[in-house]
Design a protein around this motif. Structure first.
Motif, mmCIF file in Angstrom:
data_model
loop_
_atom_site.group_PDB
_atom_site.id
_atom_site.type_symbol
_atom_site.label_atom_id
_atom_site.label_comp_id
_atom_site.label_asym_id
_atom_site.label_seq_id
_atom_site.Cartn_x
_atom_site.Cartn_y
_atom_site.Cartn_z
ATOM 1 N N LEU A 1 0.832 -1.206 0.000
ATOM 2 C CA LEU A 1 0.000 0.000 0.000
ATOM 3 C C LEU A 1 0.864 1.252 0.000
ATOM 4 N N LEU A 2 1.903 1.264 0.802
ATOM 5 C CA LEU A 2 2.774 2.435 0.879
ATOM 6 C C LEU A 2 3.512 2.680 -0.436
ATOM 7 N N ALA A 3 3.961 1.606 -1.086
ATOM 8 C CA ALA A 3 4.740 1.752 -2.315
ATOM 9 C C ALA A 3 3.889 2.233 -3.480
ATOM 10 N N ALA A 4 2.566 2.057 -3.398
ATOM 11 C CA ALA A 4 1.681 2.447 -4.498
ATOM 12 C C ALA A 4 1.139 3.858 -4.348
ATOM 13 N N SER A 5 1.502 4.583 -3.294
ATOM 14 C CA SER A 5 0.984 5.933 -3.100
ATOM 15 C C SER A 5 1.591 6.892 -4.116
ATOM 16 N N PRO A 6 0.864 7.960 -4.490
ATOM 17 C CA PRO A 6 1.420 8.932 -5.437
ATOM 18 C C PRO A 6 2.744 9.530 -4.978
ATOM 19 N N ASN A 7 2.876 9.782 -3.684
ATOM 20 C CA ASN A 7 4.126 10.348 -3.175
ATOM 21 C C ASN A 7 5.300 9.399 -3.410
ATOM 22 N N ALA A 8 5.067 8.080 -3.183
ATOM 23 C CA ALA A 8 6.143 7.110 -3.373
ATOM 24 C C ALA A 8 6.511 6.993 -4.843
ATOM 25 N N LEU A 9 5.507 6.944 -5.716
ATOM 26 C CA LEU A 9 5.783 6.844 -7.145
ATOM 27 C C LEU A 9 6.537 8.074 -7.643
ATOM 28 N N ARG A 10 6.130 9.249 -7.167
ATOM 29 C CA ARG A 10 6.777 10.479 -7.609
ATOM 30 C C ARG A 10 8.196 10.578 -7.046
ATOM 31 N N ALA A 11 8.381 10.125 -5.809
ATOM 32 C CA ALA A 11 9.714 10.153 -5.205
ATOM 33 C C ALA A 11 10.683 9.264 -5.976
ATOM 34 N N ASP A 12 10.158 8.176 -6.546
ATOM 35 C CA ASP A 12 10.992 7.276 -7.351
ATOM 36 C C ASP A 12 11.103 7.733 -8.796
ATOM 37 N N GLN A 13 10.516 8.918 -9.086
ATOM 38 C CA GLN A 13 10.552 9.492 -10.427
ATOM 39 C C GLN A 13 9.942 8.544 -11.451
ATOM 40 N N LEU A 14 8.866 7.882 -11.030
ATOM 41 C CA LEU A 14 8.157 6.976 -11.934
ATOM 42 C C LEU A 14 6.970 7.691 -12.541
ATOM 43 N N ARG A 15 6.679 7.388 -13.788
ATOM 44 C CA ARG A 15 5.466 7.861 -14.427
ATOM 45 C C ARG A 15 4.699 6.644 -14.894
ATOM 46 N N LEU A 16 3.405 6.780 -15.032
ATOM 47 C CA LEU A 16 2.591 5.675 -15.505
ATOM 48 C C LEU A 16 2.887 5.456 -16.982
ATOM 49 N N GLN A 17 3.336 4.286 -17.318
ATOM 50 C CA GLN A 17 3.733 4.005 -18.684
ATOM 51 C C GLN A 17 2.623 3.273 -19.409
ATOM 52 N N GLY A 18 2.172 3.811 -20.504
ATOM 53 C CA GLY A 18 1.131 3.162 -21.294
ATOM 54 C C GLY A 18 1.640 1.851 -21.849
ATOM 55 N N GLY A 19 0.750 0.892 -22.004
ATOM 56 C CA GLY A 19 1.084 -0.398 -22.573
ATOM 57 C C GLY A 19 1.452 -1.429 -21.542
ATOM 58 N N LYS A 20 1.853 -1.004 -20.346
ATOM 59 C CA LYS A 20 2.147 -1.956 -19.278
ATOM 60 C C LYS A 20 0.864 -2.361 -18.591
ATOM 61 N N LYS A 21 0.765 -3.600 -18.288
ATOM 62 C CA LYS A 21 -0.452 -4.129 -17.677
ATOM 63 C C LYS A 21 -0.366 -4.006 -16.165
ATOM 64 N N SER A 22 -1.368 -3.423 -15.565
ATOM 65 C CA SER A 22 -1.416 -3.368 -14.111
ATOM 66 C C SER A 22 -1.836 -4.722 -13.581
ATOM 67 N N VAL A 23 -1.513 -4.962 -12.334
ATOM 68 C CA VAL A 23 -1.757 -6.272 -11.749
ATOM 69 C C VAL A 23 -3.247 -6.507 -11.596
ATOM 70 N N SER A 24 -3.735 -7.613 -12.149
ATOM 71 C CA SER A 24 -5.137 -7.984 -11.985
ATOM 72 C C SER A 24 -5.242 -8.910 -10.793
ATOM 73 N N ARG A 25 -5.939 -8.480 -9.774
ATOM 74 C CA ARG A 25 -5.978 -9.220 -8.518
ATOM 75 C C ARG A 25 -7.131 -10.202 -8.515
ATOM 76 N N LYS A 26 -6.883 -11.361 -8.990
ATOM 77 C CA LYS A 26 -7.908 -12.395 -9.035
ATOM 78 C C LYS A 26 -8.111 -12.943 -7.634
ATOM 79 N N MET A 27 -9.317 -12.839 -7.141
ATOM 80 C CA MET A 27 -9.587 -13.258 -5.771
ATOM 81 C C MET A 27 -9.461 -14.778 -5.660
ATOM 82 N N GLN A 28 -8.689 -15.240 -4.706
ATOM 83 C CA GLN A 28 -8.484 -16.662 -4.504
ATOM 84 C C GLN A 28 -8.874 -17.041 -3.084
ATOM 85 N N SER A 29 -9.434 -18.186 -2.955
ATOM 86 C CA SER A 29 -9.839 -18.663 -1.640
ATOM 87 C C SER A 29 -8.625 -19.217 -0.915
ATOM 88 N N THR A 30 -8.373 -18.725 0.274
ATOM 89 C CA THR A 30 -7.248 -19.219 1.064
ATOM 90 C C THR A 30 -7.717 -19.873 2.365
#
Length: 585
Positions: A506-535
């Motif tokens: 959660l902390l690593a995905a915050s806008p402040n963390a992304l900006r601090a790492d000088q990351l920009r959202l890159q088109g064409g990359k697939k974001s993680v699809s969180r398929k719910m699994q029974s545990t």
């Protein structure tokens, strides 16, 4: 020279007050958007951002007075009494509003709403509408699209409703998407996925985007160009790095920690919801799932407890159970010495009055037919407190007393809702995402207000948010929830470091963390699809964890001490582990 997709020239906008005088809101606004371009619009709450978005789409209320010109591909829309807008809404330009609960039909299943929107813009292809609605739900990263499509809006979390609204807008395949705070209600990881999705859609479809947000860090990740609105005027080319430091920096609460007797004690709370097993847009049969799973918490006078987690993890279900709005399936709940599960009548009513809940979606909790003064006066009729003083306490002026909720910005409505909760002088305040609709300055003001309330009124506060950075600065302790389970508890006020893998994500995905790492959202990359699994009864984060071991799938680890005042359910966490986490989109 190519004509811009959208061009706004010398736009002026205002409303008549009770004396018939024109009160200006927007003044000489000039704006243009090229085809396929992503442009940001940022500024403080109440500055007129949403009003400009409505003006562009020709959706202003009848009381508005507008002058100036709006052009779409060179065609002036402001002529002919607005009739030029009608064929363009939806397919050419579409608006996603800040409050999804007011935009979705409460008596229609969400899948049918999306299918209806798709069918209206694809004549003769109605047979494909249902399949397309499921595809769109999957595209906006909603888990279990088939089951989700057959739910009503009230059965979804605030973040899930926002994604449904986004899917409905994308069904129109617009040339320009105007997104008004579309991620305000989302947790950081889902927010990142939605921003990546918007970037992919814009580039793959050649769609232009006007992204409205109060978070300057967020808009810099998504857009190439920005406008800052202040006092009804636009200033071009402003990003977070250009803003003065006082706008971005939040203060730290310095309240001295004390060991106090809790005013609310909750032990092993369980809340179960029925989840329909659908066979179509109707459905039959029911199964239960745990929205809140064996949760313990204490709320003490003068202390703030933060509760964080992804959208749909059970935060709001827990909040509503604590104030008696939904029933508990098991557990004990004692408030001000009264056992709420055993009490009845007047004793129960008084105990429940002591706790007030401020909702995430303020416009849905305020009476649309009452003026602000009437709403507060109704609650204050037995108390010797002035309305103007109460409004001043939450950062509003006396001019809002005569206004209706629809005449205020999202941030202003949230402050009205907070003022109304304070009218009964509660002992406990449960604030559910109260800053999600606010700009950085207004957020600092509201959080400062809550900190003052904690100190001056000796109030116990449960502050719910998906923003862990915010909670860590302002709350005495932080609880982190995943799928109804508390996975970590650690000290706040900058004194503790998160260690559970889920919290670090959660902390690593915050806008402040992304900006601090000088990351920009890159088109064409697939974001993680969180398929719910029974545990089973294992750790809810096990299917997504890089440090998972076999026992994580079988047994839910206990909340074990990993440091001073720090509890975690992760069996592989070491007491001296660093809180850094590397994440890429």
């Amino acid at each position: 020279m190519t004509e811009p997709l959208l061009r706004v020239e010398k736009l002026r906008l205002g409303f008549r007050d009770d004396q018939g005088r024109l009160v200006p809101i927007l003044q000489n606004v000039d704006l243009k958007i090229e085809p396929g371009e992503a442009v940001a619009l940022t500024g403080p709450s109440g500055c007129g951002k949403s009003l400009l978005a409505r003006a562009i789409c020709g959706l202003l209320p009848p009381s508005a007075r507008m002058m100036g010109s709006i052009f779409w591909r060179g065609q002036e829309l402001t002529r002919n009494n607005g009739r030029n807008w009608r064929p363009l809404r939806g397919g050419a330009m579409t608006l996603v509003l800040q409050e999804p609960a007011t935009s979705l039909n409460p008596v229609m299943r969400v899948g049918r709403q999306i299918a209806e929107s798709w069918a209206l813009h694809h004549p003769g292809r109605q047979a494909q509408a249902v399949a397309q609605s499921l595809k769109l739900l999957e595209e906006v990263r909603l888990p279990m699209p088939l089951e989700t499509s057959r739910k009503y809006p009230h059965q979804l979390s605030g973040g899930m409703r926002q994604r449904v609204l986004l899917a409905s807008a994308l069904a129109c395949e617009p040339g320009l998407l105007i997104a008004d705070e579309p991620t305000a209600a989302l947790d950081p990881t889902v927010q990142r996925d939605i921003l990546t999705l918007l970037q992919d859609i814009r580039r793959h479809r050649g769609m232009a985007l006007l992204f409205i947000s109060h978070d300057p860090n967020l808009v810099e990740l998504l857009t190439e160009r920005s406008y800052l609105m202040d006092n009804g005027q636009l200033q071009a080319g402003v990003f977070a790095s250009d803003l003065p430091p006082h706008v971005l920096k939040a203060e730290v609460v310095t309240t001295e920690l004390q060991q106090l007797k809790p005013i609310l004690q909750a032990r092993r709370l369980v809340v179960e919801h029925l989840n329909n097993r659908w066979t179509g847009f109707g459905g039959s049969g029911a199964a239960g799932f745990r929205a809140v799973d064996d949760v313990d918490l204490d709320l003490s006078p003068g202390r703030s407890l933060g509760l964080a987690g992804e959208s749909g993890c059970g935060k709001t279900s827990l909040a509503r159970a604590l104030v008696g709005q939904i029933p508990l399936n098991s557990g004990t709940l004692v408030m001000a010495g009264v056992d709420l599960r055993k009490s009845r009548g007047e004793a129960l009513r008084k105990a429940r009055t002591a706790a007030q809940l401020v909702f995430q979606d303020p416009i849905a909790s305020l009476n649309p037919r009452q003026r602000v003064g009437d709403m507060l006066g109704e609650a204050l009729r037995k108390r010797h407190v002035g309305i103007e003083g109460l409004l001043e306490e939450v950062g509003l002026g006396p001019e809002v007393i005569s206004r209706f909720a629809h005449q205020l910005s999202g941030g202003q409505n949230q402050r009205v809702a907070l003022a109304r909760a304070l009218t009964v002088d509660p002992k406990i305040l449960i604030a559910d995402e109260v800053t999600s609709a606010l700009d950085p300055v207004a957020t600092r003001r509201i959080m400062s207000l809550l900190a003052e309330i904690v100190d001056q009124r000796n109030l116990a506060v449960l502050h719910i948010s998906h923003d862990l950075d915010l909670l860590s600065r302002w709350c005495h302790r932080i609880m982190v929830m995943s799928k109804g389970v508390i996975v970590e508890v650690y000290p706040g006020l900058g004194q503790g470091n998160a260690r559970h893998p889920y919290t670090l994500q959660l902390l690593a995905a915050s806008p402040n963390a992304l900006r601090a790492d000088q990351l920009r959202l890159q088109g064409g990359k697939k974001s993680v699809s969180r398929k719910m699994q029974s545990t089973g009864r294992g750790c809810p984060w096990a299917p997504f964890c890089d440090e998972v071991i076999s026992s994580c799938y079988k047994v839910l680890p206990p909340l074990a001490a990993v440091g001073d005042g720090h509890l975690s359910r992760c069996p592989v966490v070491e007491s001296d582990r660093s809180s850094t986490f590397i994440d890429t989109l």
